[in-house]
Write a protein that holds these residues in place. Structure first.
Motif, PDB file in Angstrom:
ATOM      1  N   GLN A 190       0.823  -1.217   0.000  1.00 22.00           N
ATOM      2  CA  GLN A 190       0.000   0.000   0.000  1.00 22.00           C
ATOM      3  C   GLN A 190       0.858   1.268   0.000  1.00 22.00           C
ATOM      4  OE1 GLN A 190      -2.237   0.348   3.640  1.00 22.00           O
ATOM      5  NE2 GLN A 190      -3.099   2.361   3.080  1.00 22.00           N
ATOM      6  N   TRP A 191       1.884   1.244   0.828  1.00 15.34           N
ATOM      7  CA  TRP A 191       2.697   2.454   0.986  1.00 15.34           C
ATOM      8  C   TRP A 191       3.771   2.563  -0.091  1.00 15.34           C
ATOM      9  CZ3 TRP A 191      -0.046   5.636   3.467  1.00 15.34           C
ATOM     10  CH2 TRP A 191      -0.940   5.150   4.437  1.00 15.34           C
ATOM     11  N   ARG A 215       3.050   1.692  -3.216  1.00  9.31           N
ATOM     12  CA  ARG A 215       2.238   2.283  -4.293  1.00  9.31           C
ATOM     13  C   ARG A 215       1.996   3.778  -4.028  1.00  9.31           C
ATOM     14  NH1 ARG A 215      -0.762  -1.350  -7.600  1.00  9.31           N
ATOM     15  NH2 ARG A 215      -0.831  -3.497  -6.835  1.00  9.31           N
TER      16      ARG A 215
END
Lengths: 470, 470
Positions: free
Chosen positions: B228-229, B231
């Motif tokens: 997530q981070w 991206r």
């Protein structure tokens, strides 16, 4: 009772006053000695790894007479000369156990070539056309200047016209273990190996007993010296009790040739012909097998590890951690500047520590303290000089250097030994002392005319350039 | 006819006199510019590998306006300031593509330990207890002092409180590509990765368009930053068109974990999640497979090679020759001084050249010229700054250093590029110029108060010492 008490009090007060007086005695009121180095962190490299911070070393004549805490030494000794080493580390002078000093004149002449192209297109033609006594003298002076500036106090050499190397080394005030080279084929100073051996004997006779020079015999390697002359070299060394220096297992090709010709690996072959003996320094050992490591250990042969040369020439990685685990004495060398390209022993320490962590994939391998010993006490032991040099201990010769830790690169300093190995460079050396004599004071070399040495070297380089011109 | 002839002769004589006059015009009578560096050997590192000896560089304001032969430049330009570079090599300032500047305050805090012991017993506790804006400011100033003194003009950074790194870098007059770090877990400046990302965006907004600072996003590594981070970091970089900096495949353990967790090697995983994009600098790449090398090439990812750190921490040997053969852009870095232990890019060049000759067992591998490019133009290209810096060419910013070749260690000099890589050290740098401004003149740094920087660093080191005390 009261009088007694008063008397006791008086005696006590007197004692305290005397004690205070002793403590406050002005520095400089102690025993007169020739030199006191005071105020730095003294890394002794003695068997107990003593470090004194702030510490001091007292030197009288050529000998160390005291090592300890600055306050203690300062009270006990007054130096005719004093070196303020505050912000510096004081340690034994570095011992380079393998080199070819005059080859500084070929440094950077050619790089990044296959070994045979480098030798056949550059080094061999240059040597054939330029190596003379004058070349050796000028080259050794340049090398001595660089070594004194970078904290090397003892160097080991094998080249031609070794008497010129010896004279230039002695004039520069450095210590040297110097071997006249013996090879099968004609060299710049000997038409035959018999000539070479005769020159070696004359060289030993001329320099044995010298306070700074230890003459040695240097049969080049098994692929350049036949059995007859290897045996004769050993016999000559034994006759005079001098060291033997040779190259061994530098390249895989040397091992292959040995297996073809002698049906044995190099160290095995040398054992079979009875070559191994006392005070022998074998350089490189890149391709030593486990059995050969056991042979070195059995005969107390010292290994001179030259990590920079082995990397730059792509010779391979010597099995140093295996050697250490087997109890082989391992010291450090730079090799000649034609294949390194400098003579900085700090870089040799750092490279040894880095390379063997990488090879073993273990960051704990070859810690800083071991690298420092390899460049000092273990080097001295390899050369048979551990009773004279290699550590700062009372009774040893005063071969001492001081290294600045004041700059941005050395800030902060949590551990002086870590900094000596992982961040120090030759140019950080401030003072270099050999046999109690200050060869460099605050980076000014006192024993060589720097401008003259550099000018002579540049003039000689023009001849080298012409010799290899296509 | 006779008159005509006489006239012709007169005209001819006049022309000759004018021509001689032009030749003899006193140096200093040409176009006025801010700075002329004259008299040294100018190694341009331009696409044609031009070397001018003696050469000169004319600088006006922040730009290079001429590069060429000393006689030509001397005739055409007069500098408000002149640097006499005789006996020196003049070259582009060095570009360090990977580091953690404030970690100079941990240099030598602990060495020769297994990675996890080193991190858990020393680096993590020290960071938890000492990293503050003040720590980062003091550390970056110390790092900048060391970098300016050793010829680095552009550094790349990923740490915490990156705005402090940026301000200290700018105050020192250096160029920096600086990334605020993003990690899953709480860091000294962000409780969550969302906080980190917000800080990174604020940092970009504060510094984009700066003449010296290029803000960047620095997701630490795949084992410390979730998909997530990763991206989100890429999206943030794309939004502002700024570089992305991360660690990749530094240790074999990282690859093992990636295979377990993602069923893909690190570069494959990052490709699968769409992370790779423009202007990305991946540091280390020690364990890259052939397929991953192809991925880096496909996405134009630049690899920052850190040979000293990889050796000292026993991470392994990056497949640099394979990367070069595959057309991957490879630049050089020192890594933080906690794991090296200094910031000397000359040593990084030398180590890269040595290490890959050894790894490939080919002394022709990674020749001096390639090492020099990796530390200059290829570094600039990796950072997306090749139109501004990395070579001495007209129209580029004046990021220039001069390196002494006058000492014993550099004598003789047959080839300046060989000497830059194989014998030069950071301390040989005499003058450091960034954006046309002289940051160090004859080894005196003009933009930092050296005594104050060192004193602040030593005081901070006491806090570090206390933080790791058992």
């Amino acid at each position: 009772m009261r009088i007694r008490l008063r008397l006791s009090v008086l005696v006590l007060v007197a004692c305290v006053l005397v004690a205070i007086g002793a403590c406050q005695r002005a520095p400089g009121s102690g025993q007169e000695v020739s030199l006191v180095i005071i105020g730095g962190t003294v890394v002794t490299v003695d068997p107990s790894h003593h470090v004194f911070s702030p510490g001091a070393v007292a030197v009288n004549g050529r000998d160390i007479v005291a090592v300890g805490r600055a306050d203690d030494i300062g009270r006990r000794f007054t130096g005719a000369e004093t070196i303020d080493a505050s912000g510096q580390v004081v340690l034994p002078g570095l011992v380079n156990t393998h080199g070819h000093a005059p080859m500084v004149l070929y440094r950077g002449l050619a790089d990044d070539l296959a070994l045979m192209d480098w030798l056949q297109q550059y080094i061999f033609p240059a040597e054939a056309r330029t190596v003379t006594p004058e070349f050796v003298r000028i080259g050794t002076r340049l090398a001595a200047l660089e070594m004194i500036q970078s904290g090397t106090t003892t160097h080991t050499d094998m080249y031609y016209f070794e008497e010129e190397v010896a004279r230039a080394t002695r004039e520069a005030g450095m210590r040297g273990v110097l071997g006249e080279s013996i090879l099968n084929f004609p060299t710049p100073d000997a038409k035959t190996p018999a000539d070479g051996l005769a020159r070696a004997e004359a060289f030993i006779k001329a320099f044995r007993g010298d306070d700074l020079i230890v003459p040695a015999v240097a049969p080049h390697a098994i692929y350049t010296v036949d059995e007859q002359w290897l045996r004769a070299s050993r016999a000559l060394a034994d006759k005079y009790g001098v060291p033997v220096i040779l190259h061994i297992s530098e390249t895989e090709d040397e091992v292959r040739t040995s297996l073809e010709k002698h049906h044995a690996r190099p160290a095995e072959y040398l054992e079979a012909i009875g070559f191994w003996g006392p005070r022998t320094i074998a350089a490189h050992g890149v391709w030593l097998s486990d059995a050969e490591i056991a042979i070195l250990k059995r005969h107390n042969v010292a290994l001179s590890h030259n990590p920079e040369s082995n990397m730059k020439l792509a010779s391979g990685t010597a099995p140093i951690v295996k050697c250490l685990n087997a109890g082989v004495l391992v010291a450090l060398g730079t090799d000649g500047a034609a294949s390194n390209n400098d003579l900085d022993m700090f870089e040799a320490m750092r490279q040894a520590a880095f390379l063997h962590k990488l090879q073993t994939m273990d960051p704990r391998a070859l810690p800083a303290g071991v690298a420092l010993e390899m460049a000092t006490i273990r080097g001295a032991t390899a050369l048979g000089l551990d009773r004279e040099i290699g550590s700062l201990e009372v009774g040893k010769r005063a071969d001492i250097i001081t290294v600045s830790m004041k700059g941005a690169r050395q800030t902060p300093m949590y551990n002086p030994v870590s900094h000596l190995v992982y961040v120090s460079k030759g140019d950080d050396v401030q003072n270099t002392i050999v046999n109690g004599r200050v060869l460099m004071r605050d980076r000014k070399v006192t024993t060589l005319d720097e401008a003259r040495v550099l000018a002579d070297a540049r003039a000689m380089a023009e001849r080298v350039r012409a010799a290899v011109k296509k």
